[in-house]
Write an enzyme that holds these catalytic residues in place. Structure first.
Site, PDB file in Angstrom:
ATOM      1  N   GLU A  55       0.060  -6.187  -2.936  1.00 25.62           N
ATOM      2  CA  GLU A  55       0.818  -5.526  -3.764  1.00 25.62           C
ATOM      3  C   GLU A  55       1.324  -6.780  -3.788  1.00 25.62           C
ATOM      4  OE1 GLU A  55       1.618  -4.628  -0.216  1.00 25.62           O
ATOM      5  OE2 GLU A  55       1.721  -2.672  -0.160  1.00 25.62           O
ATOM      6  N   HIS A 124      11.640   3.047   4.184  1.00 24.11           N
ATOM      7  CA  HIS A 124      11.632   3.834   3.306  1.00 24.11           C
ATOM      8  C   HIS A 124      12.343   4.273   2.703  1.00 24.11           C
ATOM      9  CE1 HIS A 124       8.312   3.574   5.942  1.00 24.11           C
ATOM     10  NE2 HIS A 124       7.388   4.008   5.235  1.00 24.11           N
TER      11      HIS A 124
END
Ligand SMILES: Cc1ncc(C[n+]2csc(CCOP(=O)(O)OP(=O)(O)O)c2C)c(N)n1
Ligand SMILES: [Mg+2]
Lengths: 332, 412
Positions: A55, A124
């Site tokens: 990322e 998540h």
């Protein structure tokens, strides 16, 4: 909402060859949530492609591309995985224009699914939007429905400043009011589920009053807009529901007008409470509307714990909690 | 300024050779002969070991014999134990996948085809070595004889779940097995393993650490942080890359696997990198044993790439038919780890089809019995505890604001 996001990306790519879309699994496969489906096929693999699982690398590269003059749209697979990119976002992307006094800037859009309610456990389910509003230099957006998602995403991509665009994944496939035991309603049946094919923008920084009311104002965004509507109905409160849509810069004019009209305010978000975005809203309302307030401002948020897999519905600030807080707000 | 015509630049995007609809094609994977590599001394200078990062350590040959210097010469009982653990892992995976389909758990991840990696590595380590795994090394726990009922209860988030319903299924924690709590964030455990190993060295302990990441995760900065710290402090740690060719839908070329091997990442950092046939139980065991001895004798860390194939879907949320050819796993040139060890034992005269059949039945029955026990405590939907328990462990002691929130929740 997935199709609306896909359509926004498609339109931006077709209008501007400098728009590039990339992220983990977004190329050939079209993204784990299918938001980029078909784009590689249509625009070629140099315009829509997979990135390494990095990322930090992804957003560092996005800054470089933006500096060259491209308009990168990066997808972080889950908002919970944005932290490895934190330095590039906070120290670089957010401050580039300022530190170079306008010599350099990078019009990067970072899309990322957020929020819980899908049994994703603590990695998540997070809603870290408040972290990014706290950083000076990043616009922060979170839509609550397909129509807005498309118009806001187009505006974000066309914006010359960096935008972090949060997509509440629980409402990807239909509105969700927190009643997890009821069957899912598809977007097709919802008025905001209808999305025009063509290019349109919803200006960043404009809230939307989704329900007018006289008793109190509920400030919310994302999934919580649907919870707000359900909770107000269940509490039999004539609430004015303001969908902020853009968290930074926030639409103070709309907030102020509504709170001054109703005299009562409740702030609702899924993110944790302490130092959350709600704290900022609370301060703003206090600063702008103090003499119009008839009761203390209420906050309904996620608890200050990681999102617990097994206790998802005890954690999620659903309509029952909201209704209770609304009753309290109206009593005072 | 040069006025010769300049070539225009082109952006390179790596792409796998084949996609759905095409025939699997592994023709560019070189499978070297087993037994051809020498086993260097455990204190060999890393500068002399570069070739191991590009070669492939293999022990089992085409005739299922164990050959060459890297053969760990395990006795038949140990080999049978390895076979049992691998088979047990596979049957456990199959049972849990069924549970997910039946709605007893929200999620599951299999390690099918990769069983040799975790099982052989756990067996080559001492039981008190500390493991920092990813979500695909359930075989480590099986090979440490950790009760499957405990894992099932963690998966079901039932009242016997030692993580009290906090984690997504398969993100286990098993302190008593020296198995670190698994994070959902990829790669974070890699530098943590190095730190644990540094602490062990600081305390003049004899325990070493090992960590695992996938091919895809080598792209994360944490991977590189770990290699730097490991080499700088010569930490007693083994850093494993399980190259199963895929990271969800991205093939290993997206992590830079086409330009060089993952084992070769070690070379630039100055530590040995061993590339190993990950479906060869004996090669994985032998290479891990070498790295363990090296670390334990203060000769430093090792990076091991186990070259294998993710035969199943990434997880129960994934369908690989959308990005790779069907039946690709059957074309995988390194075969199946269970089948290969089984054939080796048969070749040695230490195993046969009947015994294999009997073992399979025995383990299947064991998994079934464990599942019955675990299910008796509850499956998805049974709460592991009182909801108020979610406020515990945020801190050692509950601060006032969490107490207030807990009270508020209970008053609802
Ligand atoms: C920091 C971070 N980014 C992204 C993800 C989402 N994600 C989960 S597994 C995965 C693929 C990992 O592939 P690999 O490292 O090869 O391991 P494998 O699944 O093949 O064992 C991705 C992208 C994540 N969990 N954490
Ligand atoms: Mg992998």
């Amino acid at each position: 909402m997935i199709q609306a996001i896909n359509s926004a990306l498609d339109i931006c790519m077709s209008r501007d060859p400098d728009v590039l879309v990339f992220g983990e699994d977004v190329g050939y496969f079209g993204g784990v949530f299918r938001c980029t489906a078909g784009l590689q096929k249509k625009y070629g693999k140099t315009r829509c492609f997979d990135t390494p699982i990095s990322e930090g690398g992804m957003l560092g590269a996005a800054v470089g591309m933006g500096v060259y003059g491209l308009r990168p749209v990066a997808e972080i697979q889950f908002a919970d995985y944005i932290y490895p990119a934190f330095d590039q976002l906070v120290s670089e992307l957010a401050r580039l224009r300022h530190r170079s006094a306008g010599e350099f800037h990078a019009p990067v859009t970072v899309r990322t699914p957020c929020g819980g309610g899908i049994f994703g456990g603590q990695t998540h389910s997070q809603s870290p939007e408040g972290v990014f509003t706290h950083v000076c230099g990043l616009k922060t957006v979170m839509p609550s429905n397909p129509f807005d998602a498309k118009g806001l995403l187009i505006a974000a991509i066309e914006d010359d400043d960096p935008v972090v665009f949060f997509e509440p994944k629980r409402i990807y496939n239909g509105p969700f009011d927190g009643h997890h035991d009821k069957p899912l309603q598809p977007w097709g049946k919802h008025p905001m589920g209808e999305v025009p094919e063509e290019h349109y923008r919803i200006e960043l920084g404009r809230a939307n009053v989704v329900r007018e009311g006289a008793d109190c104002t509920i400030l919310c965004y994302g999934t919580m807009v649907h919870v707000a509507l359900a909770g107000a109905e269940e509490a039999h409160v004539d609430a004015e529901v303001v969908d902020l849509r853009t968290l930074l810069p926030v639409d103070m004019e709309t907030i102020e007008a509504s709170v001054k009209k109703t005299g009562r305010c409740l702030i609702l978000h899924e993110a944790t409470k302490t130092s959350g975005y709600g704290a900022e809203l609370l301060s703003l309302v206090q600063e702008h509307c103090f003499w119009h307030l008839e009761a203390p401002i209420q906050r309904v948020t996620g608890w200050d714990t990681p999102y617990p897999h097994a206790f998802e519905w005890h954690y999620f600030p659903g309509p029952a909690r909201l209704a209770k807080a609304l009753t309290r707000l109206m009593e005072d | 300024m040069d006025d010769a015509p300049q070539e225009r630049l082109r952006l390179h995007i790596p792409e796998p050779k084949v996609r759905p609809g095409a025939t699997p094609d592994f023709s560019d994977i070189e499978v070297p002969e087993a037994g051809i590599l020498d086993r260097p001394p455990i204190d060999a200078d890393d500068q002399t070991l570069h070739d191991f990062a590009f070669a492939m350590i293999r022990v089992l040959d085409e005739e299922h014999r164990a050959v060459g210097d890297w053969n760990p010469h395990l006795d038949a009982d140990t080999l049978r134990r390895g076979l049992r653990y691998m088979l047990h892992t596979r049957l456990f995976d199959e049972a849990m996948l069924r549970c997910q389909r039946q709605g007893k758990t929200s999620f599951y991840m299999k390690c099918t085809g990769e069983e040799a990696v975790a099982v052989a590595q756990a067996m080559a380590h001492r039981p008190d070595d500390m493991f920092f795994p990813s979500y695909r090394q359930q075989g480590l726990l099986v090979a440490r004889d950790w009760p499957l009922v405990d894992l099932m209860c963690q998966i079901f988030n039932n009242p016997k779940d030692r993580t009290r319903g906090r984690q997504l299924p398969v993100l286990y924690s098993a302190r008593d097995a020296n198995f670190f709590s698994i994070s959902g964030n990829l790669g974070t455990q890699y530098p943590q393993a190095v730190g644990w190993a540094m602490a062990s060295a600081y305390k003049h302990d004899s325990r070493i650490a090992a960590a695992w990441v996938g091919d895809g995760t080598t792209a994360e900065a944490d991977f590189h942080h770990a290699l730097t710290f490991a080499t700088v402090y010569q930490a007693p740690v083994i850093l494993n890359v399980v190259n199963n060719q895929w990271a969800i839908s991205s093939y290993q070329g997206i992590a830079g696997g086409e330009q060089s091997t993952f084992a070769s990442r070690a070379v630039g950092y100055g530590l040995p990198g061993l590339r190993v046939d990950g479906n060869d139980f004996l090669a994985v065991y032998g290479a891990t044993q070498w790295a363990c001895e090296r670390a334990r004798s203060n000769a430093g860390p090792t990076l091991i790439e186990t070259f294998t194939y993710r035969a199943a879907a990434h997880s129960t949320s994934d369908d690989p038919s959308g990005y790779r050819p069907a039946n690709e796993e059957q074309a995988w040139p390194l075969g199946d780890p269970i089948e290969r060890l089984k054939q080796h034992l048969i070749t040695l005269g230490e195993w046969d089809e009947e015994r294999h059949e009997a073992l399979t039945e025995e383990l299947r029955a064991a998994v079934k019995a464990d599942l019955k026990t675990a299910e008796s405590y509850g499956t998805l939907g049974t709460l592991p505890d009182e909801p108020r328990s979610m406020f515990d462990d945020v801190f050692k002691e509950l601060p006032w604001h969490l107490r207030e929130q807990r009270d508020e929740m209970e008053k609802l």
